[in-house]
Design a protein around this motif. Structure first.
Motif, PDB file in Angstrom:
ATOM      1  N   TYR A  43     -37.608 -33.848  10.605  1.00 37.50           N
ATOM      2  CA  TYR A  43     -36.359 -33.254  11.110  1.00 37.50           C
ATOM      3  C   TYR A  43     -36.334 -31.739  10.962  1.00 37.50           C
ATOM      4  O   TYR A  43     -35.344 -31.093  11.277  1.00 37.50           O
ATOM      5  CB  TYR A  43     -35.136 -33.877  10.434  1.00 37.50           C
ATOM      6  CG  TYR A  43     -35.138 -33.831   8.917  1.00 37.50           C
ATOM      7  CD1 TYR A  43     -35.426 -34.973   8.176  1.00 37.50           C
ATOM      8  CD2 TYR A  43     -34.842 -32.663   8.221  1.00 37.50           C
ATOM      9  CE1 TYR A  43     -35.428 -34.960   6.791  1.00 37.50           C
ATOM     10  CE2 TYR A  43     -34.849 -32.622   6.843  1.00 37.50           C
ATOM     11  CZ  TYR A  43     -35.141 -33.776   6.130  1.00 37.50           C
ATOM     12  OH  TYR A  43     -35.144 -33.743   4.747  1.00 37.50           O
ATOM     13  N   THR A  56     -30.222 -38.245   8.233  1.00 37.99           N
ATOM     14  CA  THR A  56     -28.777 -38.416   8.003  1.00 37.99           C
ATOM     15  C   THR A  56     -28.429 -38.239   6.525  1.00 37.99           C
ATOM     16  O   THR A  56     -27.253 -38.112   6.172  1.00 37.99           O
ATOM     17  CB  THR A  56     -28.324 -39.829   8.426  1.00 37.99           C
ATOM     18  OG1 THR A  56     -28.886 -40.795   7.515  1.00 37.99           O
ATOM     19  CG2 THR A  56     -28.761 -40.134   9.858  1.00 37.99           C
ATOM     20  N   ALA A  73     -31.132 -34.795  17.464  1.00 37.42           N
ATOM     21  CA  ALA A  73     -32.011 -35.877  16.996  1.00 37.42           C
ATOM     22  C   ALA A  73     -33.179 -36.069  17.958  1.00 37.42           C
ATOM     23  O   ALA A  73     -34.280 -36.463  17.555  1.00 37.42           O
ATOM     24  CB  ALA A  73     -31.216 -37.170  16.840  1.00 37.42           C
ATOM     25  N   GLN A 111     -36.380 -34.405  17.003  1.00 39.78           N
ATOM     26  CA  GLN A 111     -37.094 -34.870  15.814  1.00 39.78           C
ATOM     27  C   GLN A 111     -38.280 -35.747  16.209  1.00 39.78           C
ATOM     28  O   GLN A 111     -38.311 -36.313  17.296  1.00 39.78           O
ATOM     29  CB  GLN A 111     -36.131 -35.661  14.918  1.00 39.78           C
ATOM     30  CG  GLN A 111     -34.977 -34.804  14.393  1.00 39.78           C
ATOM     31  CD  GLN A 111     -33.895 -35.611  13.703  1.00 39.78           C
ATOM     32  OE1 GLN A 111     -33.937 -36.842  13.696  1.00 39.78           O
ATOM     33  NE2 GLN A 111     -32.909 -34.920  13.137  1.00 39.78           N
TER      34      GLN A 111
END
Lengths: 292, 292
Positions: A87, A101, A224, A227
């Motif tokens: 990430y 997260t 996201a 990633q």
């Protein structure tokens, strides 16, 4: 081709002294012999499979960070990283992976903040660099190839290219090992003794170093979708025997490796007009080899 | 998020001493003031346009390598690089560009092998690092922000991340400047004093550092299809006035920059438990800013 030539670590190059050498040229370093190569145990190899099946292999350093490596083994055994992601990719710094997260509970027996494992109360280096660097009065390699700094009492793993560390929040956090990073740029040695280093990428570092850089602060990705999905992380020892990669490290406690350091400090290849007389430990990588 | 925090160069962080600091924490470094920023002349900015219109900007260093920079200016003026390519990307080392066929004739007035410009017979550094490194007894920055090593007599540009050098063959070749490389990994400081450094990438280094790595020796690509086409290379001074990028460097001959070095050597941010007391010059980048 205007290549920057003579850069191979073990290239057998003519030992002729360069024209304007200021230091006595070292003899060309002899290649390692078979006895210099030793198996890396399956329990010390982490196999990270990214989307598309591309794989990154990390050699773990349980001797220097036993608590954090115990966590990492547990996380791999539980398949905890499966479905997580890379990430963060910050240029000239680190790529970092784990649960983006920060909400996924840790498995049982994983300790959230093990004792700090930032240094080790002895120095087991056997092959040393000639000169100090700004971060350590002395640097050298353990017999099994780990780069170390020492102040004569404690020693610590150094943040060289490809080294893997445990991301953490401000102290007293030490990080669990669920979030890991690999160095993909100039060695951020200011992190030495401030973070638990737990291993080194031994194959596939280019999969991390070529990742698109994140545009947010610290190289975090904005979305996201940017990633890189992690399909699985396993210890080699978890894999069926015939699927285990087999790596060997190069032992450093022998005259071949000492000559290799000397050759890196005093480049005798024809390309060089002025050998430096010293080298940064992060420009000397003992290397590994993969047998299958 | 388990971020590696506190990494911004000028972040205004609390000056509270870290818990286990072994050295007196430096005060948080004051930000540069407006008077610290100075225009980089248009004739010292190289604009490299890659396929897709992506751009890399290089600041040239004519003071340290006048002959090679004269060649580079001539090559840009002639549009010589237009239609050439990035033909090499070696992980943790360099990306290199120019004519992949090595067959394109040099334009008139470009000297094939100018005199070696590997060092300079004085040292004009004004802001120095506290500790020596393995490659230089002393390092520091020129007032206009170039990283230098010195032995007390001569000085030389250091191969830090993003620095641009002139690829060459074995001596007596010094390279014309038609083939250039940028450092995309740990500083290969053994090349200091062995190659003419001519500048530094000031924007767009990630376009080079994320290139797929070449699989041949030295990171050369196996096929032309893997190369990255170069659409054009121009000096900013060749562009219409309203299309010129405007960059400023940060002057180092002021107490703000001295405090910045001190803050990098003794990290006082809350993240750190043990500041190093020194830093590698390649971990201290004065930085530039782009105004338009």
């Amino acid at each position: 081709m205007f290549a920057l030539s003579a850069l191979g670590a073990f290239a057998a190059l003519p030992p002729a002294p360069p024209a304007a050498a200021q230091t006595a040229p070292a003899p060309a370093a002899p290649a390692p012999i078979e006895a210099d190569w030793h198996d890396i145990p399956d329990s010390e190899i982490l196999v990270i499979t990214l989307s598309g099946g591309r794989q990154v292999f990390v050699r773990l350093a349980p001797r220097y960070a036993p608590g954090h490596v115990a966590n990492i083994r547990r996380l791999a055994a539980e398949g905890w990283w499966d479905g997580t992601a890379i990430y963060r990719a910050q240029d000239n710094y680190v790529a970092q992976w784990g649960d983006p997260t920060d909400a996924k509970p840790l498995p049982p027996l994983v300790i959230e903040n093990p004792p700090a494992e930032y240094e080790w109360p002895q120095y087991d280096g056997v092959a040393g660099m000639s000169r100090p660097d700004p971060y350590a009065p002395r640097t050298g390699f353990s017999a099994d190839g780990w780069p170390l700094g020492t102040d004569g009492k404690a020693s610590w793993l150094t943040h060289c290219y490809g080294m893997v560390g445990v991301a953490r929040d401000n102290p007293p956090s030490t990080g669990s090992g669920a979030a890991l990073y690999a160095v993909i740029g100039h060695a951020p040695r200011h992190l030495d003794r401030n973070i638990a280093l737990v291993g080194r990428v031994i194959q596939g570092i280019d999969l991390l170093s070529t990742l698109p850089r994140g545009r947010e602060a610290l190289g975090l990705y904005s979305t996201a979708a940017e990633q890189t999905p992690i399909l699985s992380v396993r210890l080699a020892s978890q894999l069926p025997e015939d699927e285990r990669p087999r790596f060997q490290y190069r032992a450093t406690d022998n005259p071949r490796f000492a000559a290799f350091i000397a050759a890196r400090e005093n480049r005798a290849e024809a390309f060089f007009v002025r050998p430096a007389g010293g080298a940064d430990i992060c420009n000397v990588d003992p290397g590994v080899r993969r047998l299958r």
